[in-house]
Design an enzyme around this catalytic site. Structure first.
Site, PDB file in Angstrom:
ATOM      1  N   LYS A   1      -1.466  -8.385 -43.462  1.00 49.41           N
ATOM      2  CA  LYS A   1      -2.598  -9.051 -44.118  1.00 49.41           C
ATOM      3  C   LYS A   1      -3.827  -8.154 -44.024  1.00 49.41           C
ATOM      4  O   LYS A   1      -4.085  -7.555 -42.972  1.00 49.41           O
ATOM      5  CB  LYS A   1      -2.863 -10.408 -43.452  1.00 49.41           C
ATOM      6  CG  LYS A   1      -3.952 -11.238 -44.140  1.00 49.41           C
ATOM      7  CD  LYS A   1      -4.091 -12.611 -43.483  1.00 49.41           C
ATOM      8  CE  LYS A   1      -5.161 -13.452 -44.186  1.00 49.41           C
ATOM      9  NZ  LYS A   1      -5.293 -14.795 -43.589  1.00 49.41           N
TER      10      LYS A   1
ATOM     11  N   SER B   1      -5.339 -18.883 -46.694  1.00 55.15           N
ATOM     12  CA  SER B   1      -5.745 -17.589 -47.212  1.00 55.15           C
ATOM     13  C   SER B   1      -4.661 -16.513 -47.175  1.00 55.15           C
ATOM     14  O   SER B   1      -4.816 -15.469 -47.818  1.00 55.15           O
ATOM     15  CB  SER B   1      -6.950 -17.074 -46.401  1.00 55.15           C
ATOM     16  OG  SER B   1      -6.586 -16.830 -45.053  1.00 55.15           O
TER      17      SER B   1
ATOM     18  N   SER C   1      -4.350 -21.471 -42.615  1.00 54.38           N
ATOM     19  CA  SER C   1      -4.111 -20.355 -43.541  1.00 54.38           C
ATOM     20  C   SER C   1      -2.776 -19.643 -43.359  1.00 54.38           C
ATOM     21  O   SER C   1      -2.453 -18.746 -44.143  1.00 54.38           O
ATOM     22  CB  SER C   1      -5.244 -19.327 -43.416  1.00 54.38           C
ATOM     23  OG  SER C   1      -6.413 -19.821 -44.000  1.00 54.38           O
TER      24      SER C   1
END
Length: 493
Positions: A78, A159, A183
């Protein structure tokens, strides 16, 4: 050798160890898949050299008998994790051109465990969003499509939407995620994969771009429970550079996996039956209850009376911390600098932030600045902090009558991109089931439970006591074995 991309972390690790295939063959297959999946917009930066170097090291280690826990496994990272020598943007223009000269503790641990990096994954800007529509580099598109023949692009969740989309589309067997209010878990549910947020402090936050420091926690995302256990074990551990890091040994979570829930009591929080809950979500929850009973658990109803205040409290505390954390982006130290002709220092700050932050980030900074301002601090931030304490106490009371909690992960399946972007409150409601455990710092995991009427994945969430990741993983394994979820998106990209 395309079939190797259908394998998960454990299967790749074991195949490399046994000589069924080489780590270079695995890395090459995934690199090709990533290169062919631009339509998903899941990767912001591709790093094939990193993946191949780790693969070659794994192949050499097999020869010398020195394999590590994740040798031969290429993963996605990420873009919130700083990676030495590789651009890190948190999906924001304000970090454009920033290349960290250091490695985050979590990514460093994964490389030390033998993993390779396929690239940096797209996400909601500064991890603020539930649909992956706030990235400065375009939306991530879910690999899933509705079975009604429509071609609407769906949200992969947020997210960690780039992570969830990449795993679901078989672009990588696992990826890192971060979870501030859900998330990891919500995108896992939207894309039919598993994702675990450990106890706050299990994974170091050092080198992770901060959103809300008292809530942010790194975790693992993969296709099944065993893979999450392997990856989390490699990520976790004490870090002297993070004052909130827990100085505790990392358990052998994979070795401790056990799908029997005999002797366990699973709590069903009555307050989670929210108004207008879709019938499909309720039906999924009932199937989950039947599955944990079948695994030997006793199911009891519990009460978490302050649940209804969790979302409002979260959307005061998280923006307040964000407004402080993001003050460091001023055009002086990182990335973007907008210095208009003849401008002074204050003008440069304003111009840089106006140009670099997206609308959702600006919204949360303004909310956070407002609730921390003189005259409103006690009315908002202090009250929200008190509510957070009450929510944590609710969980403490619940643990007197049960060992784990079972809930849906999200109140719906994936929605179409753009469907909720004009209504921030509707978007925030996606986190209604995940936020309470985040406020309390508890471990929680989402595991696929089935499909809705339109053929889209739905997830079930297990919440555990602090430091009981093993109990969470075991309960999710019991659900996983009974759900028999093997659906996957058809490749259209």
């Amino acid at each position: 050798m395309s079939e190797v991309t259908d394998l998960g972390i454990a299967a790749i690790r074991d195949g490399v160890r046994d000589g069924a295939f080489s780590a270079r063959e695995v890395a090459t297959a995934f690199i090709d898949k990533v290169a062919a999946a631009k339509a998903l917009n899941a990767f912001l930066v591709e790093t094939p050299d990193h993946a191949l170097a780790a693969a070659d090291a794994a192949d050499a280690a097999r020869t010398s008998g020195d394999l590590k826990p994740m040798s031969g496994v290429p993963i996605g990272m990420k873009d919130l994790f700083c990676t030495k020598g590789v651009a890190t943007t948190a999906a924001s223009d304000i970090l454009g051109g920033f290349t960290p000269p250091y490695e985050s503790t979590v990514s460093g641990k994964l490389w030390d465990a033998g993993a390779g990096m396929l690239g940096k994954l797209n996400m909601d800007q500064f991890a603020m969003g539930s649909s992956n529509e706030t990235s400065a580099f375009g939306n991530v598109i879910s690999p899933w499509r509705r079975s009604d023949g429509g071609n609407a692009s769906l949200a992969p969740g947020g997210s960690s939407g780039g992570s969830s989309a990449a795993i679901s589309a078989r672009l990588c067997p696992g990826a890192t995620g971060t979870d501030t209010g859900g998330s990891i878990r919500q995108p896992a549910a939207f894309t039919g994969i598993s994702g675990i947020k450990p106890t706050y402090g299990r994974c170091s936050r050092w080198g992770v771009v901060a959103f809300a420091s008292s809530l942010d926690q790194a975790g693992a995302m993969a296709r099944d429970v065993r893979d999450c256990a392997i990856m989390l074990e490699a990520m976790a551990g004490f870090d002297a550079k993070d004052s909130t890091s827990l100085d505790l040994p990392v358990p052998d979570w994979e070795g401790g996996l056990n799908a029997s829930l005999k002797g366990k009591r699973i709590g069903i929080p009555k307050e989670y039956r929210v108004d207008n809950m879709p019938a499909e979500i309720d039906a999924l929850w009932e199937r989950g209850i039947a599955w944990v009973k079948d695994a030997g658990a006793e199911v009891v109803e519990v009460s978490l009376p302050h649940t209804k205040y969790a979302l409002p409290a979260y959307y005061i505390i998280a923006p307040a911390e964000a407004s402080s954390n993001l003050a460091r982006y001023d055009g002086v130290r990182y990335g973007l600098r907008d210095l208009p002709e003849g401008a002074g220092l204050q003008d440069m700050y304003a111009a840089t932030r106006a140009a670099g932050f997206g609308p959702e980030v600006k919204r949360r900074i303004m909310i956070g600045t407002y609730v921390l301002s003189a005259g409103f601090y006690d009315a908002y931030f202090t009250q929200a902090s008190k509510v957070r304490t009450l929510i944590a106490r609710d969980f403490d009371e619940a643990w007197k009558s049960c060992d784990l909690l079972l809930t849906p992960t999200a109140p719906s399946a994936a929605f179409a991109l753009g469907e909720k972007s004009a209504d921030p409150l509707a978007m925030y409601l996606n986190d209604v089931f995940t936020v309470p455990s985040s406020l309390a710092g508890l471990p929680a995991m989402s595991v696929p439970g089935g499909l809705d009427a339109q053929g889209l994945p739905l997830g079930l969430q297990v919440i555990g006591k602090a430091l009981d990741e093993q109990g969470v993983l075991n309960a999710c394994l019991a659900i996983e074995q009974r759900a028999g979820f093997n659906a996957r998106p058809e490749a259209w990209w």
